[in-house]
Design an enzyme around this catalytic site. Structure first.
Site, PDB file in Angstrom:
ATOM      1  N   ILE A 523      15.140   7.115 -30.775  1.00 49.79           N
ATOM      2  CA  ILE A 523      16.359   6.601 -31.932  1.00 49.79           C
ATOM      3  C   ILE A 523      16.840   5.199 -31.358  1.00 49.79           C
ATOM      4  O   ILE A 523      16.849   4.318 -32.253  1.00 49.79           O
ATOM      5  CB  ILE A 523      17.276   7.468 -31.704  1.00 49.79           C
ATOM      6  CG1 ILE A 523      16.940   8.848 -32.423  1.00 49.79           C
ATOM      7  CG2 ILE A 523      18.580   7.311 -32.901  1.00 49.79           C
ATOM      8  CD1 ILE A 523      17.791   9.985 -32.401  1.00 49.79           C
ATOM      9  N   LYS A 524      17.010   5.418 -29.995  1.00 55.85           N
ATOM     10  CA  LYS A 524      17.751   3.976 -29.720  1.00 55.85           C
ATOM     11  C   LYS A 524      17.695   3.753 -28.190  1.00 55.85           C
ATOM     12  O   LYS A 524      17.864   4.815 -27.569  1.00 55.85           O
ATOM     13  CB  LYS A 524      19.072   3.413 -30.286  1.00 55.85           C
ATOM     14  CG  LYS A 524      20.249   4.407 -29.669  1.00 55.85           C
ATOM     15  CD  LYS A 524      21.423   3.676 -30.261  1.00 55.85           C
ATOM     16  CE  LYS A 524      22.707   4.555 -29.957  1.00 55.85           C
ATOM     17  NZ  LYS A 524      24.000   3.997 -30.375  1.00 55.85           N
ATOM     18  N   GLY A 526      20.105   3.837 -25.529  1.00 50.99           N
ATOM     19  CA  GLY A 526      21.623   3.666 -25.330  1.00 50.99           C
ATOM     20  C   GLY A 526      21.975   2.973 -24.051  1.00 50.99           C
ATOM     21  O   GLY A 526      20.952   2.656 -23.102  1.00 50.99           O
ATOM     22  N   HIS A 527      23.301   2.981 -23.792  1.00 50.45           N
ATOM     23  CA  HIS A 527      23.256   2.278 -22.534  1.00 50.45           C
ATOM     24  C   HIS A 527      23.614   3.163 -21.446  1.00 50.45           C
ATOM     25  O   HIS A 527      23.748   2.667 -19.965  1.00 50.45           O
ATOM     26  CB  HIS A 527      24.638   1.420 -22.481  1.00 50.45           C
ATOM     27  CG  HIS A 527      25.838   2.066 -22.696  1.00 50.45           C
ATOM     28  ND1 HIS A 527      26.335   2.232 -24.095  1.00 50.45           N
ATOM     29  CD2 HIS A 527      26.758   2.766 -21.996  1.00 50.45           C
ATOM     30  CE1 HIS A 527      27.666   2.907 -24.085  1.00 50.45           C
ATOM     31  NE2 HIS A 527      27.867   3.364 -22.861  1.00 50.45           N
ATOM     32  N   SER A 528      23.441   4.356 -21.637  1.00 53.81           N
ATOM     33  CA  SER A 528      23.195   5.651 -20.480  1.00 53.81           C
ATOM     34  C   SER A 528      22.098   6.221 -20.488  1.00 53.81           C
ATOM     35  O   SER A 528      21.836   7.478 -19.793  1.00 53.81           O
ATOM     36  CB  SER A 528      24.448   6.470 -20.492  1.00 53.81           C
ATOM     37  OG  SER A 528      24.634   7.129 -21.904  1.00 53.81           O
ATOM     38  N   GLY A 529      21.341   5.854 -21.391  1.00 47.12           N
ATOM     39  CA  GLY A 529      19.973   6.452 -21.160  1.00 47.12           C
ATOM     40  C   GLY A 529      19.124   6.212 -22.868  1.00 47.12           C
ATOM     41  O   GLY A 529      19.906   5.888 -23.701  1.00 47.12           O
ATOM     42  N   LEU A 531      17.610   7.373 -26.256  1.00 52.92           N
ATOM     43  CA  LEU A 531      17.881   8.537 -27.209  1.00 52.92           C
ATOM     44  C   LEU A 531      16.607   8.956 -27.925  1.00 52.92           C
ATOM     45  O   LEU A 531      16.182   7.982 -28.636  1.00 52.92           O
ATOM     46  CB  LEU A 531      19.066   8.576 -27.866  1.00 52.92           C
ATOM     47  CG  LEU A 531      20.515   8.336 -27.300  1.00 52.92           C
ATOM     48  CD1 LEU A 531      21.447   7.918 -28.349  1.00 52.92           C
ATOM     49  CD2 LEU A 531      20.836   9.418 -26.698  1.00 52.92           C
ATOM     50  N   LYS A 545      18.797  12.795 -24.778  1.00 50.84           N
ATOM     51  CA  LYS A 545      18.793  11.852 -23.984  1.00 50.84           C
ATOM     52  C   LYS A 545      18.151  11.689 -22.649  1.00 50.84           C
ATOM     53  O   LYS A 545      18.231  12.793 -21.798  1.00 50.84           O
ATOM     54  CB  LYS A 545      20.397  11.695 -23.486  1.00 50.84           C
ATOM     55  CG  LYS A 545      20.742  10.357 -22.802  1.00 50.84           C
ATOM     56  CD  LYS A 545      22.136   9.827 -22.878  1.00 50.84           C
ATOM     57  CE  LYS A 545      23.127  10.744 -22.191  1.00 50.84           C
ATOM     58  NZ  LYS A 545      24.427  10.122 -22.398  1.00 50.84           N
ATOM     59  N   ASP A 647      34.881   4.363 -23.424  1.00 45.11           N
ATOM     60  CA  ASP A 647      33.984   3.862 -24.267  1.00 45.11           C
ATOM     61  C   ASP A 647      34.099   3.932 -25.770  1.00 45.11           C
ATOM     62  O   ASP A 647      33.281   4.258 -26.277  1.00 45.11           O
ATOM     63  CB  ASP A 647      32.700   4.325 -23.688  1.00 45.11           C
ATOM     64  CG  ASP A 647      31.318   3.452 -24.186  1.00 45.11           C
ATOM     65  OD1 ASP A 647      30.347   3.892 -24.184  1.00 45.11           O
ATOM     66  OD2 ASP A 647      31.777   2.325 -24.695  1.00 45.11           O
TER      67      ASP A 647
END
Ligand SMILES: *[C@@H]1O[C@H](CO)[C@@H](O)[C@H](O)[C@H]1NC(C)=O
Ligand SMILES: *[C@@H]1O[C@H](CO)[C@@H](O)[C@H](O)[C@H]1NC(C)=O
Ligand SMILES: *[C@@H]1O[C@H](CO)[C@@H](O)[C@H](O)[C@H]1NC(C)=O
Ligand SMILES: *[C@@H]1O[C@H](CO)[C@@H](O)[C@H](O)[C@H]1NC(C)=O
Ligand SMILES: *[C@@H]1O[C@H](CO)[C@@H](O)[C@H](O)[C@H]1NC(C)=O
Ligand SMILES: *[C@@H]1O[C@H](CO)[C@@H](O)[C@H](O)[C@H]1NC(C)=O
Ligand SMILES: *[C@@H]1O[C@H](CO)[C@@H](O)[C@H](O)[C@H]1NC(C)=O
Ligand SMILES: *[C@@H]1O[C@H](CO)[C@@H](O)[C@H](O)[C@H]1NC(C)=O
Ligand SMILES: *[C@@H]1O[C@H](CO)[C@@H](O)[C@H](O)[C@H]1NC(C)=O
Length: 895
Positions: A523-524, A526-529, A531, A545, A647
């Site tokens: 999906i994308k 993300g800045h913590s993993g 997705l 994630k 965030d």
């Protein structure tokens, strides 16, 4: 005999020459001798440079004579006496007596004062006047226009003021006119088109306005034209295209408009074309670059240009610098590897609308910035530090755009988007090459250097320190963790969610659910993993994630897991399961949110209806604002210790099928920083938290969330996407401008910023207005003046109370207390109940503590009403986030 005679003749010849030279070298005029002495004393030139007993023409530094007369004086570089240094002045009256003076060069020699008017009448032989860096001020005397022998006029880098004299246009023999970096105003005189022999014209960094005179196009000898950094307007005259000798053209940093004239293709000698930072529009003419084969640098950045870059641009053989950033250029980048232009070049194509697959091997460039476009596919050689690829739609590259963003962009162009760019490339790689790629990633991570590891350790230490009263210290002890003090009434608990960390899955199961984490399911990033989309057995869609510990810090998932295992709330993203058995890849499984996040669903492309943008209606927007406020209010006020989300932005506000809010992006959640925290820790945190600037508070404070939430509210009101995620200068500027349209006195003002795609009647407008007012108070630069989340929630639940009661009470109380009545309505309940909740967990920063202490007193006064004594006013100013205009008004009322 003959030889002797020859020798004799030679000797006589030599004698004659020496005598003649000596005659020339001796100052023959006593007037000039005295004038030199005058000059020597008025400028305070030291005896070492101009020794009084020696012959000036032979021994005085910088004095040049011809036929016994002074023809050149260069005082630049001469040392001054003490007195001369202490009191430098433009004291050059003696120059008037050198009737044959051809050049006067004082560059870098301080001559504070203005250029005397008599220069133009007495220095009739002058050909060169160089007064650069002389601290000269005042206007340029128009009499200089009489110096018809003048060839070089250098007055740059001074503090000259006033206009450029029209008379300078009479200097028909002028070769160089350099007036750069002064404070000249007015427009460029049209008379300058008579300076036919001019080779260099530099007016840069002044305050010139008006249009560029078309007549400059007749200066056919011009090699340099620099008008940068002024306030010139209108469009670029097509006549400039006649300047076939021009090598450097700099019109940057003005307010030029219109399009780039195709006539500029006449600039056959041009090497530098700098027209950045203007308001140029339209596309670049195709034929423009076909004849400009000598170009080496092109600056067109930060205009409003659009369309594709002409293909001829890529064939310019010596192009070494190209900056077209910050425009609306589109199209794709051809494979430049066969052209020399890419090797060693510096290209900045950032912040445009370029898209498609990157074919050119990027390592050929010495620097290339492609960020902020829509490039897709894979990039093999992104390892060099000089390649910037953020905010694109690229695969395997961190910090890319959201999938929705990419899909929408490509859809608008009638293209389908997938990360691999499969329509243009062979299908996505199999598992083998996938793991290979992962290996490369890991290796890159390892070789990313010790610096990263050190940073990681630092981050870890700081995290442990700041969060140790929160989550981190409570690992493993289930009953001491942050526990809810109560559930919000009316919100049923999510049944699946009560199971805390949810179901435990094996890594093999996860591989099956996600098709081996294939790119198609990504999906994308993300800045913590990363997705991924997946389906549980039975077809239930989920979001997974994947936190690869080689690329992400362990905390990012630990924090989230700990948090979600200890607290539960309908406003937080439901965690359905987890998988921790893999050593490196930790997986969290969430409920799939049908409507994605706020950022992507505020304006949705309706592909069925001809790509028409469908905007979210107001009722839904208000519902989302309230939902998000509930979630935050829970974290801030119902958890002990209070938690800060840290965030909050449109992409953290997830929406289920009924547009119910579920807060996501929980990996940054942290206990609110308390004020007993030692100074060292806070000092160490500073460089790490970049968000302190505007928000004015540490990101570990509730007030920081409130600030971010204010931006989300503005995003809902204005429909302007991306405000809540950035904190750059443009955003700040936008915020400032937008906030100026939010006034509690003027409902109609707000219509100037309301999302034009919203259909609202007068009643709804009042709600919009109210939300804008709430947003404004959240965005108070002083963290202590931002309202706590629970009052924001109350205000959003009753938006009309804010504006309606304000109106009726102001009618009743006229101007004297209407200002206060507004805050009374919005925050009256806060006053009242803050006494009850003086022990509310979120009050841990200095300001809130004093606020809550005092509010106890406020509460005992009764309150909620409109009649406040002056002692209350002081208090209210301390605790109420009133917009500045109200404080101003109050001040006026007091005086
Ligand atoms: C100097 O004298 C020579 C010959 O007398 C003449 O040709 C020349 O022009 C003179 N130069 C100046 C600057 O007067
Ligand atoms: C120039 O010379 C004249 C004499 O011819 C003298 O009176 C005058 O003071 C001199 N001017 C300066 C500025 O030295
Ligand atoms: C004036 O003198 C400075 C210092 O010697 C020199 O760099 C500069 O080129 C001179 N100006 C001109 C126009 O020759
Ligand atoms: C301009 O330059 C040309 C050629 O160099 C020269 O013949 C002409 O005299 C110059 N014009 C002026 C006014 O000095
Ligand atoms: C034009 O002038 C500006 C400021 O004076 C300078 O920074 C810039 O380099 C100049 N442009 C060129 C092409 O020389
Ligand atoms: C690009 O186009 C959009 C939509 O037309 C416009 O809002 C935006 O200001 C443009 N950007 C620039 C840099 O011209
Ligand atoms: C590369 O340059 C050549 C001429 O030097 C030109 O024919 C060709 O089209 C250029 N390639 C691209 C991708 O523009
Ligand atoms: C780009 O061109 C070079 C040289 O012509 C070639 O080696 C390379 O494979 C091309 N890249 C792509 C992605 O087509
Ligand atoms: C990166 O850019 C700098 C400055 O432009 C240059 O000195 C350096 O060589 C570049 N590095 C690489 C790997 O190209």
């Amino acid at each position: 005999m003959e030889a002797r005679q020859g020798l004799m003749e030679a000797a006589i010849f030599l004698f004659l020459i020496q005598w003649g030279l000596a005659q020339q070298m001796h100052l023959s005029s006593s007037i000039e001798w005295h004038a030199l002495l005058d000059l020597r004393s008025s400028l305070g030139i030291r005896g070492k440079d101009w020794p009084i007993k020696a012959e000036p023409c032979l021994s005085w530094r910088g004095v040049q004579c011809e036929n016994g007369s002074v023809v050149g004086i260069r005082v630049s570089g001469l040392r001054r006496t003490h007195a001369g240094r202490a009191n430098p002045r433009f004291a050059v009256d003696a120059l008037a007596n050198f009737t044959l003076l051809v050049s006067f060069n004082a560059s870098g020699f301080l001559l504070p004062g203005s250029i005397p008017d008599w220069f133009g009448r007495r220095l009739v032989a002058l050909q060169l006047l160089d007064l650069r860096y002389c601290s000269v001020n005042g206007p340029i005397p128009s009499s200089l226009g009489n110096l018809n022998g003048l060839k070089y006029l250098y007055l740059a880098d001074n503090s000259l003021t006033g206009i450029m004299p029209f008379e300078l246009g009479q200097l028909s023999g002028l070769l160089v006119l350099d007036l750069a970096r002064n404070s000249l105003t007015g427009s460029i005189p049209s008379s300058f088109s008579s300076l036919r022999n001019l080779t260099r014209l530099d007016f840069s960094s002044n305050f010139l306005s008006g249009a560029i005179p078309a007549g400059l196009g007749t200066l056919s000898s011009l090699q340099l034209l620099n008008l940068s950094d002024n306030s010139l307007t209108a469009s670029i005259p097509v006549q400039l295209g006649y300047l076939s000798q021009l090598v450097e053209l700099d019109l940057s940093e003005n307010s030029l408009s219109g399009s780039l004239p195709v006539n500029l293709k006449g600039l056959r000698s041009l090497q530098k074309m700098h027209i950045g930072d203007n308001g140029l529009e339209g596309s670049l003419p195709d034929s423009l670059f076909s004849s400009l084969s000598h170009l080496q640098t092109i600056f067109l950045g930060r205009n409003k240009l659009d369309g594709a870059l002409p293909s001829a641009l890529w064939s310019i053989p010596n192009l070494k610098f190209l900056d077209v950033s910050g425009n609306n250029f589109t199209g794709s980048l051809p494979n430049l590897s066969s052209n020399s232009s890419s090797t060693g070049a510096v290209f900045n194509l950032s912040n445009n609308l370029f898209y498609g697959i990157l074919y050119t091997p990027l390592r050929n460039f010495s620097l290339i910035d492609l960020s902020g476009n829509y490039f897709k596919g894979e990039v093999q050689d992104d390892s060099s530090g000089n390649i910037t690829l953020t905010r694109n739609c690229l695969q395997m590259i961190p910090n890319q755009r959201s999938l929705e963003d990419c899909i929408q962009f490509y859809a608008r162009r009638g293209l389908t988007f997938n990360y691999s760019g499969a329509s243009e490339q062979p299908p996505s790689p199999g598992p083998e090459s996938g793991s290979k790629k992962r290996l490369i990633f890991i290796l890159a991570g390892i070789f990313g250097g010790l610096g990263f590891i050190v940073l990681l350790v630092l981050v870890l230490v700081l995290l442990l320190k700041t969060c140790d009263k929160g989550i981190a210290s409570q690992r493993g002890t289930a009953n001491v963790g942050p526990v809810p003090e109560g559930e919000s009434p009316g919100l049923p608990k999510d049944p699946i969610f009560q199971s805390g960390m949810g179901e435990s899955f094996t890594h093999e199961q996860m591989l099956r659910l996600t098709g081996d984490f294939s790119e198609a399911n990504l999906i994308k990033h993300g800045h913590s993993g990363d997705l991924f989309q997946g389906f549980l057995e039975g077809g239930v869609p989920v979001v997974i994630k994947k936190v690869d510990l080689k690329s992400f810090k362990r905390e990012s998932y630990m924090v989230e897991l700990e948090l979600l295992s200890k607290i539960s709330h309908t406003r937080l993203i439901p965690l359905l399961g987890h998988c921790l058995d893999h050593e490196r890849e930790k997986l969290l499984i969430y409920k799939y949110m049908t409507n994605g996040d706020l950022g992507s669903s505020l304006h949705k492309v309706n592909i069925l209806e001809d790509d028409i943008f469908q905007s979210m209606d107001w009722i839904t927007r208000l519902k989302i604002a309230i939902g998000a406020a509930e979630g935050l209010s829970y974290l801030h006020h119902e958890c002990t210790p209070p938690l800060v989300h840290r965030d909050i932005q449109a992409s953290s506000i997830l929406l289920d099928d009924k547009f119910e809010v579920r807060l996501g992006s929980l990996s940054e959640v942290c206990a609110q920083e308390d004020l007993h925290q030692n100074v060292l820790t806070r000092f160490l945190r500073k460089p790490q938290t970049s968000d302190q600037g505007t928000s004015g508070s540490s990101s570990a404070a509730c007030a920081y969330d409130v600030y971010c939430f204010g931006k989300v509210l503005l995003e809902l009101v204005t429909g302007k996407l991306g405000i809540s995620k950035s904190d750059d200068a443009t955003t700040k500027e936008w915020l400032e401008r937008t906030l100026s349209y939010i006034s509690i006195y003027d409902k109609d003002l707000v219509t100037r910023i309301v999302d034009s795609s919203l259909i609202i009647d007068d009643d709804l407008l009042e709600e919009v207005w109210a939300m804008a007012i709430v947003a404004r108070s959240c965005l108070n630069p002083k963290p202590s003046k931002r309202p706590p989340m629970k009052y924001i929630l109350k205000a959003l639940e009753n938006p009309l109370k804010i504006v309606r009661e304000e109106n009726s009470s102001s009618a009743r109380l006229r101007t004297t207390s209407s200002a206060r009545s507004w805050s009374a309505v919005f925050f009256g309940s806060w006053r009242q109940s803050s006494s009850e909740s003086a022990t509310a967990p979120c009050h841990t920063n200095r300001e809130s503590i004093s606020g809550s202490k005092q509010s106890g007193r406020v509460g005992s006064y009764g309150s909620g009403g409109n009649e406040f004594s002056s002692s209350h006013k002081r208090l209210s100013n301390e605790i109420f986030p009133e917009p500045p205009e109200i404080q101003d008004l109050e001040r006026q009322v007091e005086h």
